[in-house]
Design an enzyme around this catalytic site. Sequence first.
Site, PDB file in Angstrom:
ATOM      1  N   LYS A  38       0.709  -0.878   0.248  1.00 31.89           N
ATOM      2  CA  LYS A  38       0.232   0.150   0.156  1.00 31.89           C
ATOM      3  C   LYS A  38       0.750   1.360  -0.115  1.00 31.89           C
ATOM      4  O   LYS A  38       2.128   0.677   0.232  1.00 31.89           O
ATOM      5  CB  LYS A  38      -0.445  -0.190   0.919  1.00 31.89           C
ATOM      6  CG  LYS A  38       0.100  -0.051   2.627  1.00 31.89           C
ATOM      7  CD  LYS A  38      -1.423  -0.209   3.434  1.00 31.89           C
ATOM      8  CE  LYS A  38      -0.178   0.354   5.047  1.00 31.89           C
ATOM      9  NZ  LYS A  38      -1.157  -0.704   5.795  1.00 31.89           N
ATOM     10  N   ARG A 136     -11.477  -0.629  14.338  1.00 38.83           N
ATOM     11  CA  ARG A 136     -11.180   0.415  13.132  1.00 38.83           C
ATOM     12  C   ARG A 136     -11.956  -0.417  12.449  1.00 38.83           C
ATOM     13  O   ARG A 136     -13.375  -0.066  11.526  1.00 38.83           O
ATOM     14  CB  ARG A 136      -9.674   0.378  12.532  1.00 38.83           C
ATOM     15  CG  ARG A 136      -9.408   0.669  11.908  1.00 38.83           C
ATOM     16  CD  ARG A 136      -7.712   0.989  12.058  1.00 38.83           C
ATOM     17  NE  ARG A 136      -7.428   0.168  11.078  1.00 38.83           N
ATOM     18  CZ  ARG A 136      -5.640  -0.354  10.945  1.00 38.83           C
ATOM     19  NH1 ARG A 136      -5.639   1.063  10.979  1.00 38.83           N
ATOM     20  NH2 ARG A 136      -5.444  -1.390  10.324  1.00 38.83           N
ATOM     21  N   TYR A 261      12.253  31.757   6.267  1.00 38.26           N
ATOM     22  CA  TYR A 261      11.488  32.112   6.253  1.00 38.26           C
ATOM     23  C   TYR A 261      11.736  32.935   8.510  1.00 38.26           C
ATOM     24  O   TYR A 261      12.231  31.966   9.370  1.00 38.26           O
ATOM     25  CB  TYR A 261       9.819  31.700   6.597  1.00 38.26           C
ATOM     26  CG  TYR A 261       9.878  31.292   5.652  1.00 38.26           C
ATOM     27  CD1 TYR A 261       9.284  32.533   4.477  1.00 38.26           C
ATOM     28  CD2 TYR A 261       9.249  30.591   5.159  1.00 38.26           C
ATOM     29  CE1 TYR A 261       8.869  31.988   3.127  1.00 38.26           C
ATOM     30  CE2 TYR A 261       9.604  29.593   3.289  1.00 38.26           C
ATOM     31  CZ  TYR A 261       8.846  30.892   2.455  1.00 38.26           C
ATOM     32  OH  TYR A 261       8.534  30.828   1.250  1.00 38.26           O
ATOM     33  N   MET A 309       9.143  24.220   1.714  1.00 39.94           N
ATOM     34  CA  MET A 309       8.059  23.415   0.164  1.00 39.94           C
ATOM     35  C   MET A 309       9.089  22.896  -0.394  1.00 39.94           C
ATOM     36  O   MET A 309       9.333  21.543  -0.014  1.00 39.94           O
ATOM     37  CB  MET A 309       7.710  24.589  -0.445  1.00 39.94           C
ATOM     38  CG  MET A 309       6.552  23.211  -0.924  1.00 39.94           C
ATOM     39  SD  MET A 309       4.798  23.271  -1.975  1.00 39.94           S
ATOM     40  CE  MET A 309       3.812  24.092  -0.424  1.00 39.94           C
TER      41      MET A 309
HETATM   42  C1  LIG Z   1      -0.603  -1.333   7.063  1.00 42.63           C
HETATM   43  C2  LIG Z   1      -1.293  -3.311   7.200  1.00 42.63           C
HETATM   44  C3  LIG Z   1       0.000  -3.811   7.106  1.00 42.63           C
HETATM   45  C4  LIG Z   1       1.658  -4.176   6.946  1.00 42.63           C
HETATM   46  O1  LIG Z   1       2.108  -3.259   8.246  1.00 42.63           O
HETATM   47  P1  LIG Z   1       3.176  -3.462   8.647  1.00 42.63           P
HETATM   48  O2  LIG Z   1       3.514  -2.162  10.606  1.00 42.63           O
HETATM   49  O3  LIG Z   1       3.756  -2.322   8.072  1.00 42.63           O
HETATM   50  O4  LIG Z   1       4.280  -4.533   8.725  1.00 42.63           O
HETATM   51  C5  LIG Z   1      -0.739  -5.210   7.745  1.00 42.63           C
HETATM   52  N1  LIG Z   1      -2.217  -5.502   7.699  1.00 42.63           N
HETATM   53  C6  LIG Z   1      -3.457  -3.901   7.733  1.00 42.63           C
HETATM   54  C7  LIG Z   1      -4.700  -4.627   8.016  1.00 42.63           C
HETATM   55  C8  LIG Z   1      -3.009  -2.706   7.382  1.00 42.63           C
HETATM   56  O5  LIG Z   1      -3.413  -2.290   7.146  1.00 42.63           O
END
Ligand SMILES: *Cc1c(COP(=O)(O)O)cnc(C)c1O
Length: 381
Positions: A38, A136, A261, A309
């Site tokens: 991701k 969550r 700045y 930036m």
């Molecule tokens: C991002 C994520 C992971 C991986 O997390 P790491 O700490 O980077 O290994 C695993 N499971 C879910 C549901 C996640 O959102």
Amino acid sequence: MELLRDTFLEVNLDNLIYNIKSIRNMVGKNVAIASVVKANGYGHGANSIAKDLMENGSDLLAVATLNEALDLRKNFPRYPIFIMGFTPDRLLEYVVKYNIIQSIFSYNQAKVLDGYGIKYNKKTIVHIKYDTGFNRLGFRDSKESIDEIEKICKLPNINVEGMFSHLALTNKDEDEKQYNRFKNAIKELNNRGISFKYTHIEDSISAVDYPEFRMNMIRPGAIIYGIKGFHHNSLDIKQVLKFKTKIYNIRKINKGEGVSYDFLWKAERDSIIGTMPFGYADGYPRNLRDKGYVMVNGQKAPIIGVICMDQCMVDLTDVGKVSEGEEAIIYGDGTDGSLNIHNAALLGETNKNEIISKISMRVPRIYIRDGKIVDIIDYIG
Ligand SMILES: *Cc1c(COP(=O)(O)O)cnc(C)c1O
């Protein structure tokens, strides 16, 4: 393959392969690995690393969102791609159409997918998300949820391949409670004649620290990229990325002059200032002002004044002889004294995953294999 910027991310594919092999070695051959790619592979470039991961021990690719899944699907028509997060009902048709594995946690989502299954004449693969306390996403831990999951499993046009949960990593006691809730839910479903090909609850840290909770799939992210967050056990991995740039400008200023700045930094002596072509829009934390440093010539050059930036300034007064165009390491692996991801996170008062996943799309990626540049990806160039 032209590099259109001097600020770039170097991705060492040999280290990436080393890490996925090391993870495979750790879990053995009976545990599936869902490599978490991701957020553009935590900044490393999901499309550029997917093949090496899949050819060296990974069983599927896990992402958070539908657009991430579809982006991978364009390049990889056959790899199993799993969306761990929520996909709104109005977009679930894409999941079916493009053969994505979807996480679900309501009967209604399952019904929608089942409906599209009829339209496309396919069985969509899903994993049931079960909330064991993280609060969550996922079915709440209850008898009603078990009833609903049972109903989902009876739908004809979806294939419930897995069930999973996520640990809060609060401490071993709390984690074990979550794990036990998960196991009990699975056991209850087993008693009703329902079983899953995959059950999984572990991310990187838990996969290393709690071998006993691995079940038959893990979802590692950070450790793939050589980022160590585990505490109890060890795993042989190497940091995959290095963030580099070049000094654009060097100027001498007098004692008393301000820099950047608001003149929040003022020279306490006559100083040599280097202007660097990276800033917070490249994902460098703005709060590293007066804390971060770059490595020039094997010496630490502290970042001074407000980080802009697109640029920031460093104090080169104590660095020795340097010239414009000289390379500087923003994040290294630490072996040469450079700021590694662990220390960048500490200084920035954040975690390592935030540091790496925020390196922005404006930064070109250079891919290294066997010490040679094999690809350059510039998302906007
Ligand atoms: C991002 C994520 C992971 C991986 O997390 P790491 O700490 O980077 O290994 C695993 N499971 C879910 C549901 C996640 O959102």
